[in-house]
Each structure stands twice: as structure tokens, then as C-alpha cells.
Design a protein around this motif. Sequence first.
Motif, mmCIF file in Angstrom:
data_model
loop_
_atom_site.group_PDB
_atom_site.id
_atom_site.type_symbol
_atom_site.label_atom_id
_atom_site.label_comp_id
_atom_site.label_asym_id
_atom_site.label_seq_id
_atom_site.Cartn_x
_atom_site.Cartn_y
_atom_site.Cartn_z
ATOM 1 N N ASP A 51 -60.840 117.107 -9.106
ATOM 2 C CA ASP A 51 -60.374 116.551 -10.376
ATOM 3 C C ASP A 51 -61.117 115.247 -10.638
ATOM 4 O OD1 ASP A 51 -58.912 116.010 -12.667
ATOM 5 O OD2 ASP A 51 -57.232 115.137 -11.572
ATOM 6 N N LEU A 52 -61.550 115.054 -11.871
ATOM 7 C CA LEU A 52 -62.305 113.836 -12.174
ATOM 8 C C LEU A 52 -61.406 112.662 -12.544
ATOM 9 C CD1 LEU A 52 -65.406 115.186 -14.137
ATOM 10 C CD2 LEU A 52 -65.082 114.838 -11.679
ATOM 11 N N GLY A 53 -60.131 112.921 -12.861
ATOM 12 C CA GLY A 53 -59.216 111.840 -13.200
ATOM 13 C C GLY A 53 -58.226 111.590 -12.094
ATOM 14 N N LEU A 54 -58.565 110.696 -11.163
ATOM 15 C CA LEU A 54 -57.723 110.424 -9.996
ATOM 16 C C LEU A 54 -57.078 109.050 -10.118
ATOM 17 C CD1 LEU A 54 -60.164 111.841 -7.313
ATOM 18 C CD2 LEU A 54 -58.047 112.915 -8.119
ATOM 19 N N PRO A 55 -55.942 108.817 -9.451
ATOM 20 C CA PRO A 55 -55.208 107.560 -9.629
ATOM 21 C C PRO A 55 -55.990 106.305 -9.268
ATOM 22 C CG PRO A 55 -53.842 109.199 -8.541
ATOM 23 C CD PRO A 55 -55.217 109.769 -8.596
ATOM 24 N N ASP A 56 -56.892 106.412 -8.271
ATOM 25 C CA ASP A 56 -57.610 105.210 -7.830
ATOM 26 C C ASP A 56 -59.071 105.201 -8.277
ATOM 27 O OD1 ASP A 56 -58.221 107.357 -6.181
ATOM 28 O OD2 ASP A 56 -58.524 106.116 -4.411
ATOM 29 N N GLY A 57 -59.431 106.043 -9.220
ATOM 30 C CA GLY A 57 -60.813 106.002 -9.709
ATOM 31 C C GLY A 57 -61.272 107.357 -10.205
ATOM 32 N N SER A 58 -62.515 107.414 -10.591
ATOM 33 C CA SER A 58 -63.077 108.659 -11.115
ATOM 34 C C SER A 58 -63.548 109.564 -9.987
ATOM 35 C CB SER A 58 -64.268 108.346 -12.032
ATOM 36 O OG SER A 58 -64.958 109.529 -12.374
ATOM 37 N N GLY A 59 -63.298 110.855 -10.145
ATOM 38 C CA GLY A 59 -63.815 111.807 -9.182
ATOM 39 C C GLY A 59 -65.336 111.805 -9.127
ATOM 40 N N LEU A 60 -65.977 111.317 -10.182
ATOM 41 C CA LEU A 60 -67.440 111.241 -10.159
ATOM 42 C C LEU A 60 -67.933 110.355 -9.014
ATOM 43 C CD1 LEU A 60 -68.389 110.938 -13.949
ATOM 44 C CD2 LEU A 60 -68.476 112.958 -12.482
ATOM 45 N N SER A 61 -67.131 109.353 -8.652
ATOM 46 C CA SER A 61 -67.542 108.484 -7.543
ATOM 47 C C SER A 61 -67.559 109.250 -6.229
ATOM 48 C CB SER A 61 -66.614 107.272 -7.435
ATOM 49 O OG SER A 61 -65.283 107.668 -7.124
ATOM 50 N N VAL A 62 -66.684 110.264 -6.102
ATOM 51 C CA VAL A 62 -66.686 111.104 -4.910
ATOM 52 C C VAL A 62 -67.974 111.919 -4.851
ATOM 53 C CG1 VAL A 62 -65.522 112.997 -3.705
ATOM 54 C CG2 VAL A 62 -64.168 111.243 -4.852
ATOM 55 N N VAL A 63 -68.342 112.525 -5.986
ATOM 56 C CA VAL A 63 -69.570 113.321 -6.021
ATOM 57 C C VAL A 63 -70.783 112.451 -5.714
ATOM 58 C CG1 VAL A 63 -70.975 114.904 -7.381
ATOM 59 C CG2 VAL A 63 -68.535 114.793 -7.781
ATOM 60 N N ARG A 64 -70.852 111.288 -6.347
ATOM 61 C CA ARG A 64 -72.014 110.410 -6.131
ATOM 62 C C ARG A 64 -72.133 110.000 -4.670
ATOM 63 N NH1 ARG A 64 -70.005 107.799 -11.039
ATOM 64 N NH2 ARG A 64 -71.260 108.491 -12.822
ATOM 65 N N GLU A 65 -70.988 109.672 -4.050
ATOM 66 C CA GLU A 65 -71.024 109.249 -2.649
ATOM 67 C C GLU A 65 -71.414 110.416 -1.741
ATOM 68 O OE1 GLU A 65 -70.942 106.823 0.652
ATOM 69 O OE2 GLU A 65 -70.948 106.303 -1.488
ATOM 70 N N MET A 66 -70.929 111.611 -2.050
ATOM 71 C CA MET A 66 -71.328 112.787 -1.277
ATOM 72 C C MET A 66 -72.835 112.972 -1.307
ATOM 73 S SD MET A 66 -68.478 115.616 -2.462
ATOM 74 C CE MET A 66 -69.380 116.967 -1.655
ATOM 75 N N ARG A 67 -73.405 112.924 -2.508
ATOM 76 C CA ARG A 67 -74.845 113.140 -2.633
ATOM 77 C C ARG A 67 -75.635 111.999 -1.997
ATOM 78 N NH1 ARG A 67 -72.944 117.778 -2.956
ATOM 79 N NH2 ARG A 67 -72.652 118.746 -5.008
ATOM 80 N N LYS A 68 -75.088 110.795 -2.072
ATOM 81 C CA LYS A 68 -75.730 109.647 -1.425
ATOM 82 C C LYS A 68 -75.783 109.837 0.085
ATOM 83 C CE LYS A 68 -75.210 104.606 -0.907
ATOM 84 N NZ LYS A 68 -74.350 103.444 -1.265
ATOM 85 N N ARG A 69 -74.734 110.455 0.645
ATOM 86 C CA ARG A 69 -74.681 110.719 2.092
ATOM 87 C C ARG A 69 -75.522 111.931 2.493
ATOM 88 N NH1 ARG A 69 -68.130 110.348 3.254
ATOM 89 N NH2 ARG A 69 -67.816 108.166 2.618
ATOM 90 N N GLY A 70 -76.095 112.602 1.516
ATOM 91 C CA GLY A 70 -76.919 113.771 1.811
ATOM 92 C C GLY A 70 -76.143 115.061 1.903
ATOM 93 N N LYS A 71 -74.871 115.048 1.507
ATOM 94 C CA LYS A 71 -74.066 116.263 1.557
ATOM 95 C C LYS A 71 -74.400 117.161 0.368
ATOM 96 C CE LYS A 71 -70.000 114.814 4.186
ATOM 97 N NZ LYS A 71 -70.158 115.870 5.202
ATOM 98 N N THR A 72 -74.699 118.411 0.659
ATOM 99 C CA THR A 72 -75.029 119.375 -0.389
ATOM 100 C C THR A 72 -73.869 120.318 -0.683
ATOM 101 O OG1 THR A 72 -75.992 120.879 1.259
ATOM 102 C CG2 THR A 72 -77.482 119.303 0.198
ATOM 103 N N THR A 73 -72.694 119.994 -0.185
ATOM 104 C CA THR A 73 -71.506 120.825 -0.400
ATOM 105 C C THR A 73 -71.293 121.093 -1.886
ATOM 106 O OG1 THR A 73 -70.509 119.703 1.499
ATOM 107 C CG2 THR A 73 -69.049 121.025 0.115
ATOM 108 N N PRO A 74 -71.128 122.357 -2.303
ATOM 109 C CA PRO A 74 -70.906 122.653 -3.719
ATOM 110 C C PRO A 74 -69.619 122.014 -4.235
ATOM 111 C CG PRO A 74 -71.404 124.659 -2.487
ATOM 112 C CD PRO A 74 -71.199 123.587 -1.475
#
Length: 225
Positions: A51-74
Motif C-alpha cells: 500500500d502506498l498510503g501508510l501511517p508513517d510515510g509513503s510506501g514509495l519510500s519502501v520501494v526506493r529503499e529496496m532498490r537502493k539495497r539492490g533487492k529485485t523483489t517484485p
Amino acid sequence: MRLLVVEDNVDLVAMLDRLLQAAGFSIDHAGIVDDALLMLGGREYAAVVLDLGLPDGSGLSVVREMRKRGKTTPVIALTARGAVADRVSGLAAGADDYLVKPFAPEELLARLQALLRRTGTTVDRVIECGNVRFDPSTREVEINGFPTVLTARELELLDVLIRRSGRVVPKPTVEAQLFGLDDDLGSNAVEVYVHRLRRRLANAAASAEIVTVRGVGYMLCARDG
């Protein structure tokens, strides 16, 4: 196959759990950005429903951090905002697909299965280490040519080790795989299950063994000869 569902709506989480478990997936759940990142750091997932609308921030930050860590998880992003600009932002951040709420449960499942096929995340082949064979799709184990029944946590331990056979798996990764974040662990909880799986392998004449790398973690490797 284990999925991470990142969603704070309790009713939607319950529906997703029923839908995805009925389709054969195992589910972990996080309701906020911080928990999602913590869980992604300790365990590998086949895919993330986010979900992109989370209580403590945008879910986009999760995706960005995943990709920054090199995770290719769909990642399938869920959002109430369906404007083209919103969809573009989600995809640009690293999401692989985008679904606007409300959505038909069948469509989410179909998109998820298509995404897993497209990215090659589904693992239909049997994984082998020595004479130990593990089928991730059925969770069946054969050792030395014979079917072997393991407990749920012994299976989880074998899963995390055999997928990385020949490489050291850090102890915190093993802990997250076996217990998640909510269990009250004893100081030697991981060692207990490592000992049990070692004994199972030895009793079944396995040619693979679990090696302890002190201070680091564990490795499953095939014995020479």
C-alpha cells in the motif's frame, strides 16, 4: 512461497490473507514503513504487495529503499489514487505493477501470478544440495532418495539454507525466517532447530551438512565423496 503484505487497513489485510493463503502463499504482514523495511532486511520474499498510503510515510519510500539495497523483489503497489501521474510515480520509484483501490481480489491474484512468472520468481525446479532435494512449490523433501517429513520450522530452516547452499547465511536472517518479529526467542532458539535439522540429515544418510561459522551464521554444503 512467502509474500510480504504491507497494508494498514485491517479489513483489507484479512481479505488479502484469505485470498493469498488459499492460493498457496505464506504471508507476513507489516502495517508501517519501518516494520516493512525491518522485515525486508531480515528475510527474502517472493513478492511484496505494498500500500502506498501508510501511517508513517509513503510506501514509495519502501520501494526506493529496496532498490537502493539492490533487492529485485517484485512489488505490486496498491493505492486509492489512480491518476496517470500517480501511476507513473509508483513505477518510476521501482514498483513493478500498480493496482488502484478498490480492486477485484481475482485481479490482484492474477497480476501477482503473472508478475512472478514474468520475473522468474516462481521456483518450480527442485533445489538440490548433495542428495538432499527440496521442492519449494510443494515443500516436499527427499533425502538419499526417500521422502522425509520435517516440522514446519525445520522446513523453514532447510529452505533458507538450501537456497543459499555453499554460502553463509547470517544468524539474524535465519532468526527472521524461523520466527518472524513477534516471537519471544530464547538465547539458543536458532541453535535448537539447527541441531534438530542436523540430526534429521544425519539419520537419513544425507550427503549435505550444516556448518556453523562462529559469530556469523550457518551454511549448508555437500560433503566431498
